[in-house]
Design a protein around this motif. Structure first.
Motif: not given
Lengths: 148, 513
Positions: A54-68
């Protein structure tokens, strides 16, 4: 700053869930040793691994644009509600009335409005359900409200 | 029993009228759910699981298997005609199938997918028979350490080889393993995560979990999506007939696709979806005209369709000979076997030859039947695509409820399905794979038991996983998979960041001026 909030949130939820599992298992179940594992051993290990992932997923999502993602909340509510209605009514009203009601509720969130097609569908599904589960499979379930 | 005797015996089982009827019913139902976008083989098999309590174990398994490979045939129809894959396995078929349909060659594309599916399945059966016998022999050397190591490798392979984020897939696997812990611990009798609920003593119900994840969640996702596509044109039988040069173009891709699918299907973890993607990539790479792919190239249909059908058949190899399901559908199949009191494993070929060979023979019969019937029936399948989803999903919901309720007459389970369905929908929306969760859930108790046993025998020495050669092989493969995936993810992340930085740099200069 763009962030993938969806992954951020899910990563955090999963990490917290893992942490909760590990903590609960460590507090309530015996860990044992490698030689003789207690019931707590496996859940604690899994909880810790999930926390890390879960930590890895959160950290890698931090500096990435998401698709709503468009969220079908109306459809979701309709479907979940019809399931709950079925669960509540089934033992009380029997299969025929419950099926009819469930069909009416679930079809209310269909992309096409209208009542007549839904009534036809309701009759067809109720008949089909009765034929398959009562007539063909002979399942032991209440059929009518008074046949309990 | 040698192979020929086995097959003869299997035919005698599969040709029993009742078994035959269930096999054909399963295959047809599979095609039906495959054709219709919005319901997959997964949902159909879960819906049928409760019904299998009421019929013989041979008939039940043969029917569920029929749904599985039948769906592989049907999936291509919607892919070709609507550019909407009926099943995940047939997603690749949209790439060249839909352009062919637009060029007025929908019939030829459908014929190609059918004949490739059939050839893939038939060759897959041969691979299944050869591999299963061999693996059953190897598996007699397996101890608890080997089983635990192999299952862990299978899960890691499933999560890292497939499409999507490996971290997300692994997280789902672990979440599934945790859910598998709920209930009474077999070794100590301790009640884990039951919170005093008597309904949870036996653990979370497999049917409830699968129906929530694959029935409810998919219905919610598809209510709006599936009704948006217009009905396709009618297809006549004459349009199906390919020209001779088109037929010749299929042979090599079919052979390559079958081999590829046969291999990846038999590996625990990887399955038919991965095989069809790999086959497409392979065909494009070795083609003399790679630019034709995506514009209606026959090899782009023939290869993947042969591959996914071949993989669907060989997926039974680890399930039946090791008791290790390679994909979530096999996990359900394993669940069905266990419900009927059959424990798949190396002994199954000898202990239950009627079951093993009957299943193999039914694959052959079912596929032959699908080929013979589906070509003339194509018009009917095409007209199925005219049924709007809004007519179907209320019935699916009722069937989910009754199916779950019938397992043990508990409305608690229906409420559970509702909750799992809601969470499953949200997870799928964030592209977390529910299939991985289910795979972890089914394998969890097996892994824990074997892990404990292995360490008990070795007196707590974890070196047992390194000292035994076969177990060591699995451990090394797992470490390699994890290492490789981590390196790939890190380097991809770095490249993406560099790209963002490069894109942002000129902007910053603009800001300064």
């Amino acid at each position: 700053m763009q962030r993938d909030y969806q992954d951020l949130l899910w990563g955090a939820i999963l990490a917290l869930f893992g942490l909760a599992v590990a903590a609960y298992a460590a507090a309530h179940y015996e860990i044992g040793s490698l030689r003789r594992m207690g019931p707590g051993f496996f859940p604690v290990v899994l909880g810790v691994i999930l926390t890390a992932l879960g930590g890895v997923i959160t950290v890698s999502a931090w500096s990435r644009a998401g698709v709503p993602q468009p969220f079908a909340w109306r459809e979701g509510m309709g479907v979940i509600l019809s399931l709950v209605v079925f669960a509540v009514l089934m033992p009380r009203l029997g299969i025929v009335a419950t099926t009819a009601l469930t069909t009416l509720i679930s079809s209310s969130v269909a992309p096409r409005a209208g009542v007549s097609w839904r009534l036809v569908l309701c009759a067809a599904v109720t008949l089909l359900t009765w034929a398959v589960f009562v007539l063909a499979l002979d399942m032991t379930i209440p059929v009518w409200p008074w046949s309990r | 029993m040698n192979t020929l005797e086995g097959l003869a015996h299997g035919l005698s089982v599969a040709l029993q009228p009742s078994v035959l009827v269930y096999s054909l019913f399963g295959a047809l139902l599979g095609t039906f759910v495959g054709v219709l976008p919005g319901i997959g083989a997964m949902a159909a098999i879960t819906l049928l699981l409760p019904i299998t309590y009421y019929i013989s174990s041979e008939a039940a398994l043969v029917m569920l298997a029929g749904v599985y490979y039948g769906a592989q045939y049907g999936g291509a129809v919607a892919s070709i005609l609507l550019r909407l894959p009926g099943t995940p396995q047939s997603a690749v078929t949209t790439l060249d199938g839909y352009p062919m349909a637009q060029q007025g060659r929908a019939g030829v594309a459908l014929f190609t997918s059918m004949i490739s599916s059939f050839s893939g399945s038939m060759l897959g059966i041969v691979i299944l028979v050869l591999l299963a016998g061999w693996l059953a022999e190897v598996a007699t050397m397996f101890g608890a350490a080997e089983y635990a190591a192999m299952m862990i490798m299978g899960l890691v392979a499933a999560a890292t080889v497939g499409a999507g984020s490996p971290a997300k897939s692994l997280a789902m696997v672990v979440a599934g393993l945790i859910l598998g812990c709920v209930g009474t611990d077999v070794n100590s009798g301790a009640q884990r995560f039951t919170f005093g609920q008597t309904q949870l003593l036996d653990g979370i119900n497999l049917v409830a979990l699968a129906m929530g994840l694959f029935g409810v969640a998919e219905v919610i996702a598809n209510i709006r999506k599936a009704d948006r596509h217009g009905p396709p044109d009618r297809i006549s039988l004459r349009q199906l007939v390919p020209q001779r040069h088109e037929l010749r173009k299929m042979i090599a891709p079919i052979t390559r696709g079958t081999t590829l699918g046969g291999f990846f299907g038999a590996l625990p973890g990887t399955g038919s979806t991965i095989s069809s993607f790999l086959s497409y990539a392979l065909e494009r790479r070795i083609s003399r005209h790679p630019e034709r792919f995506g514009k209606g190239e026959i090899a782009g249909i023939a290869g993947p369709e042969a591959a996914n059908n071949s993989a669907a058949i060989t997926a039974f190899v680890p399930t039946l000979t090791l008791g290790i399901p390679g994909d979530p559908i096999m996990a359900l199949m394993l669940g069905a076997l266990v419900i009927h009191g059959i424990q798949p494993g190396p002994m199954m070929l000898e202990a239950r030859p009627d079951m093993f060979w009957g299943l193999v023979a039914s694959f052959g019969i079912g596929n032959l039947f699908l080929l013979i019937l589906n070509l003339p029936l194509i018009g009917i399948w095409v007209s199925m695509l005219r049924i709007p989803f809004r007519w179907l999903y209320p019935a699916i919901i009722v069937f989910i409820c009754l199916g779950v309720y019938s397992v043990r007459g508990a409305t608690f389970d229906i409420a559970m399905v509702a909750g799992i369905g809601a969470i499953g929908y949200l997870l799928a929306l964030a592209s977390f794979s529910p299939a991985m969760l289910l795979l972890g859930f089914v394998l969890g108790p097996l892994i824990e038991t074997n892990l404990r046993r292995a360490l008990l025998i070795s007196r707590g020495d974890p070196m047992v996983f390194i000292e035994r050669p076969i177990a060591c092989l699995f451990v090394m493969a797992t470490v390699a998979l994890v290492g490789f995936t981590t390196i790939k993810a890190v380097s991809r992340n770095r490249a993406a960041r560099r790209q963002i930085a490069a894109a942002a740099a000129p902007q910053q200069e603009d800001d300064r001026t």
